[in-house]
Design an enzyme around this catalytic site. Structure first.
Site, PDB file in Angstrom:
ATOM      1  CG  ASP A  25      -1.613   1.232   1.519  1.00 36.18           C
ATOM      2  OD1 ASP A  25      -2.164   1.795   0.547  1.00 36.18           O
ATOM      3  OD2 ASP A  25      -1.656   1.680   2.687  1.00 36.18           O
ATOM      4  CG  LEU A  26       1.582   3.657  -2.990  1.00 39.52           C
ATOM      5  CD1 LEU A  26       1.211   4.463  -4.236  1.00 39.52           C
ATOM      6  CD2 LEU A  26       3.090   3.449  -2.920  1.00 39.52           C
ATOM      7  CG  ASP A  27      -2.096   7.652   0.520  1.00 43.14           C
ATOM      8  OD1 ASP A  27      -1.051   8.034  -0.034  1.00 43.14           O
ATOM      9  OD2 ASP A  27      -3.221   8.084   0.207  1.00 43.14           O
ATOM     10  CB  SER A  54      -2.206   2.629  -3.911  1.00 43.35           C
ATOM     11  OG  SER A  54      -2.721   3.890  -3.533  1.00 43.35           O
ATOM     12  NE  ARG A  55      -9.392   1.329  -0.666  1.00 40.51           N
ATOM     13  CZ  ARG A  55     -10.670   1.137  -0.347  1.00 40.51           C
ATOM     14  NH1 ARG A  55     -11.269   0.027  -0.670  1.00 40.51           N
ATOM     15  NH2 ARG A  55     -11.336   2.065   0.322  1.00 40.51           N
ATOM     16  CG  ASP A  78      -2.352   2.435   6.528  1.00 39.11           C
ATOM     17  OD1 ASP A  78      -2.262   2.277   5.295  1.00 39.11           O
ATOM     18  OD2 ASP A  78      -3.137   3.248   7.051  1.00 39.11           O
TER      19      ASP A  78
END
Ligand SMILES: [Mg+2]
Length: 192
Positions: free
Chosen positions: A10-12, A73-74, A136
């Site tokens: 995931d990114l954020d 990622s969303r 996360d």
């Protein structure tokens, strides 16, 4: 040691912070250090924990030739995320984007993350059982776990602890699979 063949991030709030929806002003972004970029108003977007080192290990580590890095990622601003991935670099000077097979393994859009992981399976041919996933968000972890992917919650991002936990749990899952699944059926591919 059993290692994954695809590590998906995931990114954020996993690889970087703040999350894209929190960034006040967007691009142009500029790189300000190995671990940080700045938005147009100077706000910093920082890589969390050991993100950069872990991406470097997967991309160039001695024992990691058979493994690739991917993104699921969303985030609310996919284009901003892509721009940032093109600015952050690993040790050999290649961007994160390049490490993602020139962006081919960057799945950035809304929806249940099972969709992202299924797309990555399709693109790479890597079985879910050979993937390792970091996020996360507990909901994403739950969804992706249901596919049979070892999924690690990263409340503080990709820290050394989260990375080690991921490798350990992946290895344990492989041992379990080998013991429990030994026999003719072992090694079959699942059509989930
Ligand atoms: Mg996140």
């Amino acid at each position: 040691m059993a290692l994954p063949k695809l590590v998906v991030f995931d990114l954020d709030a996993c690889c970087w912070f703040p999350e894209m929806y929190m960034v006040r002003r967007g691009p142009p972004f500029t790189k300000t250090s190995e671990n940080a970029c700045a938005a147009s108003d100077g706000e910093a977007i920082k890589l969390l924990g050991q993100t950069r080192k872990v991406w470097e290990t997967i991309s160039n580590g001695d024992e990691w030739q058979d493994c690739r890095v991917a993104v699921a990622s969303r985030c609310d601003e996919p284009d901003w995320a892509r721009q940032l991935l093109k600015l952050f670099t690993i040790d050999d000077g290649r961007s994160f984007w390049q490490a993602l097979d020139d962006g081919r393994l960057a799945e950035i859009y809304k929806g249940n993350k099972k969709t992202h992981l299924k797309a990555l399976k399709q693109k790479t041919g890597v079985a879910f059982e050979d993937m390792l996933f970091f996020d996360d968000d507990q909901e994403n972890i739950r969804h992706v776990s249901e596919l049979g992917v070892v999924s690690v919650l990263t409340p503080e991002g990709v820290t050394a602890d989260a990375w080690e936990q991921g490798l350990r749990r992946f290895m344990e899952a492989k041992l379990y699979e080998r013991r429990g699944g030994a026999g003719p059926g072992y090694g079959k591919t699942y059509s989930k």
